[in-house]
Write a protein that holds these residues in place. Sequence first.
Motif, PDB file in Angstrom:
ATOM      1  N   GLU A   1     -35.391 -66.141   9.394  1.00  0.00           N
ATOM      2  CA  GLU A   1     -34.991 -64.991   8.597  1.00  0.00           C
ATOM      3  C   GLU A   1     -33.479 -64.808   8.701  1.00  0.00           C
ATOM      4  OE1 GLU A   1     -35.443 -60.096   8.403  1.00  0.00           O
ATOM      5  OE2 GLU A   1     -36.504 -61.245   9.939  1.00  0.00           O
ATOM      6  N   THR A   2     -32.820 -64.716   7.559  1.00  0.00           N
ATOM      7  CA  THR A   2     -31.375 -64.517   7.542  1.00  0.00           C
ATOM      8  C   THR A   2     -31.034 -63.057   7.809  1.00  0.00           C
ATOM      9  OG1 THR A   2     -31.062 -66.308   5.947  1.00  0.00           O
ATOM     10  CG2 THR A   2     -29.285 -64.689   6.148  1.00  0.00           C
ATOM     11  N   LEU A   3     -30.188 -62.835   8.824  1.00  0.00           N
ATOM     12  CA  LEU A   3     -29.720 -61.492   9.139  1.00  0.00           C
ATOM     13  C   LEU A   3     -28.269 -61.301   8.715  1.00  0.00           C
ATOM     14  CD1 LEU A   3     -31.231 -61.136  12.732  1.00  0.00           C
ATOM     15  CD2 LEU A   3     -32.219 -60.399  10.558  1.00  0.00           C
ATOM     16  N   GLY A   4     -27.498 -62.356   8.791  1.00  0.00           N
ATOM     17  CA  GLY A   4     -26.099 -62.289   8.411  1.00  0.00           C
ATOM     18  C   GLY A   4     -25.556 -63.669   8.146  1.00  0.00           C
ATOM     19  N   ARG A   5     -24.387 -63.725   7.509  1.00  0.00           N
ATOM     20  CA  ARG A   5     -23.755 -65.004   7.190  1.00  0.00           C
ATOM     21  C   ARG A   5     -22.236 -64.855   7.379  1.00  0.00           C
ATOM     22  NH1 ARG A   5     -26.116 -67.868   1.910  1.00  0.00           N
ATOM     23  NH2 ARG A   5     -25.705 -69.699   3.202  1.00  0.00           N
ATOM     24  N   PRO A   6     -21.689 -65.388   8.476  1.00  0.00           N
ATOM     25  CA  PRO A   6     -20.252 -65.242   8.720  1.00  0.00           C
ATOM     26  C   PRO A   6     -19.430 -66.020   7.705  1.00  0.00           C
ATOM     27  CG  PRO A   6     -21.238 -66.762  10.298  1.00  0.00           C
ATOM     28  CD  PRO A   6     -22.377 -66.167   9.526  1.00  0.00           C
ATOM     29  N   VAL A   7     -18.263 -65.475   7.346  1.00  0.00           N
ATOM     30  CA  VAL A   7     -17.453 -66.066   6.277  1.00  0.00           C
ATOM     31  C   VAL A   7     -16.037 -66.408   6.720  1.00  0.00           C
ATOM     32  CG1 VAL A   7     -16.476 -65.729   3.967  1.00  0.00           C
ATOM     33  CG2 VAL A   7     -18.774 -64.901   4.479  1.00  0.00           C
ATOM     34  N   ALA A   8     -15.263 -65.409   7.173  1.00  0.00           N
ATOM     35  CA  ALA A   8     -13.834 -65.646   7.392  1.00  0.00           C
ATOM     36  C   ALA A   8     -13.310 -64.762   8.519  1.00  0.00           C
ATOM     37  CB  ALA A   8     -13.057 -65.386   6.099  1.00  0.00           C
TER      38      ALA A   8
ATOM     39  N   PHE B   1     -20.036 -69.911  19.587  1.00  0.00           N
ATOM     40  CA  PHE B   1     -19.350 -68.727  20.085  1.00  0.00           C
ATOM     41  C   PHE B   1     -20.165 -67.462  19.810  1.00  0.00           C
ATOM     42  CE2 PHE B   1     -16.165 -65.277  19.576  1.00  0.00           C
ATOM     43  CZ  PHE B   1     -15.610 -65.311  20.842  1.00  0.00           C
ATOM     44  N   ILE B   2     -20.680 -67.318  18.593  1.00  0.00           N
ATOM     45  CA  ILE B   2     -21.593 -66.223  18.252  1.00  0.00           C
ATOM     46  C   ILE B   2     -22.812 -66.819  17.547  1.00  0.00           C
ATOM     47  CG2 ILE B   2     -21.929 -64.025  17.063  1.00  0.00           C
ATOM     48  CD1 ILE B   2     -18.940 -63.652  16.976  1.00  0.00           C
ATOM     49  N   THR B   3     -23.984 -66.463  18.029  1.00  0.00           N
ATOM     50  CA  THR B   3     -25.236 -66.876  17.398  1.00  0.00           C
ATOM     51  C   THR B   3     -26.086 -65.636  17.132  1.00  0.00           C
ATOM     52  OG1 THR B   3     -26.267 -67.234  19.561  1.00  0.00           O
ATOM     53  CG2 THR B   3     -25.208 -69.139  18.524  1.00  0.00           C
ATOM     54  N   GLY B   4     -27.175 -65.818  16.381  1.00  0.00           N
ATOM     55  CA  GLY B   4     -28.085 -64.719  16.122  1.00  0.00           C
ATOM     56  C   GLY B   4     -28.044 -64.208  14.693  1.00  0.00           C
ATOM     57  N   PHE B   5     -27.275 -64.871  13.836  1.00  0.00           N
ATOM     58  CA  PHE B   5     -27.229 -64.448  12.438  1.00  0.00           C
ATOM     59  C   PHE B   5     -28.512 -64.819  11.693  1.00  0.00           C
ATOM     60  CE2 PHE B   5     -22.752 -64.985  13.599  1.00  0.00           C
ATOM     61  CZ  PHE B   5     -22.221 -63.782  13.147  1.00  0.00           C
TER      62      PHE B   5
END
Length: 364
Positions: free
Chosen positions: A330-337, A321-325
């Motif tokens: 290289e880590t740009l973000g990490r979805p949690v909740a 559904f959402i990609t690109g983290f």
Amino acid sequence: MNKLLTLIISLGLLSTPAGAANILKELSVAQGFEVSIFADDVENARQIAVSKKGIVYVGSRKAGKVYALIDHNSDGVADKQILVASDLSMPSGLAIKGDDLYVGEVHRIIRFKNIDKQLKAPKYEVVYDALPTERHHGWKFLRFAPTGELIIPVGVPCNICAEDERFGRIFALDVNTKQITTLAKGVRNSVGFDFHPSTQAMWFSDNGRDMMGDDIPPDELNRLTNEGEHFGFPYVHAGAILDPEFGKGKSTSDYTAPALALAAHVAPLGIHFYNGKQFPSDYKQQLFVAEHGSWNRSKKSGYKVAVATIEQGRVIKYTPFITGFMKNEETLGRPVAFAELADGSLLISDDYANVIYRVSYKKN
């Protein structure tokens, strides 16, 4: 950030904080949707809960804090952040019941009564303090069941071990009588669960063990059918793989297999059944999954939000559904909740970029 500031940023006259600006440029979302920043500079943002008045509460893990985010003009951007509490022990999980905010620390559950009316330096009371003190997999995710109990997972204090009945379980706590019941056993570390809006069945994520290689064992999405079910840990992983250390003499058929075996090390955390009215009907009562992403794989995996399409209690499709983290390792973000706002938009926390995203559907 107000609308004027957002316009200034879009014209290139001012920069957002590096994390928020960089990651929005890289994120790709399903067609018809858009992702914006609801709030930035929310240190180590983990679980989210929204009060009846629309105040967004956010727990943290490493920061030891609880925040309140207020969007006074309902424009989809929080314009005020209040520090509700600090110096707590990994207050990752929180839930709202009535007017009260419940916060899960490693060793206890605390409650802030009438939280919306006492945001600055509120007092809390201890609801339950008989949880283990071990910090390894000790952070919590909380949610109230449709039947009223507070659901509390307790992860195992290890990578792989056979522990006593205090660990590796999901519990249901009656916050009035303090009676606690075991709902699920053999759960290594669940940091996300939700109840299907129609069937009331509980679904939960589970993070598989490490140090068996890049591609095994799978992480899991599970569906609880009977109270006290055993989901395999530490003997069987993902319903099919015997543990090399603890699986001797065990049978995979003795344990509940996952509803969906995910890729190894993707680290599914928060899961959420969408029940709002803004998204298209295809998303109604479907399960959003935050893949927090791997830390121990030779090539990173996860780092996305996906949707599990469920029919008659079975997962028939699992779609990004959402990609690109993550970009070029290289880590740009990490979805949690996740949490829903009253307008049906979806909030997603990110404990790496320290932001809360807002996902909305662009109607034609």
